[in-house]
Design an enzyme around this catalytic site. Structure first.
Site: not given
Length: 311
Positions: A167, A189, A257, A260, A283, A292
């Site tokens: 990211r 995250k 993005h 990615r 993820h 994705y």
């Protein structure tokens, strides 16, 4: 907008309320003509459904007496007609707007509508670039107005986004010390830690940038720096991508993005396992990775043919 379009299949006592609702949308919310037509279509479809569902045109008393299952039946019918979640959500929004208008103006109230959940809209991701576009982007980062060290910095950032699937916040959050490790230790995250191998191109790009950087790059400092020496802002990379889109004739989908996303899609297209891609992307669930990477039928069929026993 023709008034004849606003009949809605409702009973006579409801049609004036619907017309007043439309007039309010047009005068107070100033919705565009096409949006108003979409709202007319949405409410007309709902009115037509109710006429069939209830056996008669819906009157004020019938609308006030609807329960949650009536609204859900309408959404189910539209789903069976092939309508996607985004359009269903818009239709439900139009219906809610009409019912709120009726309640505010003292015509009728239907409490059951509050119990109806909006259809979940799938998470959207930017369209991936082709492999040729991605390689061109990370190898031809040359814009005449940039200094050599800034060009090297930008190439290193873009190479990390595409070559490692980071990211933008993860790439710009790297310290000098972190960048010396391979694989990279990335805190993603939710504070979740993952290991991401650096491809040789990324190692070379970071090395070239560090040699040219005019400011000291101490171990605890941010690796990527702005022109004034502070930590590099994501906005600088976003603006860079805008300039590169014009200079290289790239599609509007070429965003930071999207690199990615391209990393994941190209790995999948070349036979990488979804579980591996999930780990590399950080993820929490495999379902996120499937969305994705836009798993395509061709890839699934190829995997099926390889795995299924031959007769």
């Amino acid at each position: 907008m023709s008034e004849d379009m606003a009949l809605f299949h409702f009973a006579a006592d409801v049609t004036p309320i619907a017309r007043a609702w439309l007039a309010t949308l047009k005068s107070e919310r100033r919705l565009a003509a096409k949006t108003l037509e979409a709202y007319i279509s949405d409410l007309t479809q709902f009115g037509g459904f109710l006429q069939e569902h209830l056996g008669e045109a819906a009157s004020i008393s019938l609308l006030a007496g609807l329960d949650a299952s009536d609204f859900r039946s309408f959404l189910a019918r539209r789903r069976n007609d092939g309508i996607e979640s985004r359009s269903l959500a818009r239709q439900l929004s139009a219906i809610r707007s009409f019912f709120r208008h009726a309640e505010r103006n003292g015509h009728f109230k239907c409490a059951a509508l509050a119990a109806v959940r909006t259809p979940k809209i799938p998470h959207s991701v930017p369209r991936p670039l082709t492999e040729d576009q991605s390689h061109k982007l990370v190898t031809d980062v040359v814009l005449e107005q940039d200094e050599a060290w800034i060009q090297a910095r930008d190439m290193a950032v873009l190479t990390l986004l595409y070559g490692c699937g980071l990211r933008i916040s993860e790439a710009l959050g790297l310290t000098v010390k972190q960048s010396e490790q391979n694989p990279l230790v990335i805190i993603g995250k939710g504070g979740k830690e993952r290991l991401v191998p650096m491809v040789p191109a990324a190692v070379e790009a970071i090395t070239a940038y560090r040699k040219l950087a005019p400011m000291p790059l101490l171990p605890s400092m941010p690796l990527f720096r702005g022109a004034k020496g502070g930590a590099l802002s994501p906005r600088i990379i976003q603006l860079l991508m805008e300039r590169l889109r014009g200079a290289m004739n790239l599609p509007d989908s070429a965003t930071p993005h999207a690199l990615r996303h391209s990393f994941a899609s190209h790995l999948l297209g070349n036979g990488a396992d979804l579980r591996v891609i999930q780990d590399l992307l950080g993820h929490a669930s495999l379902s996120s990775t499937q969305i994705y990477t836009e798993v395509n039928r061709k890839h699934l069929l190829e995997q099926y043919r390889k795995a299924f026993p031959k007769a």
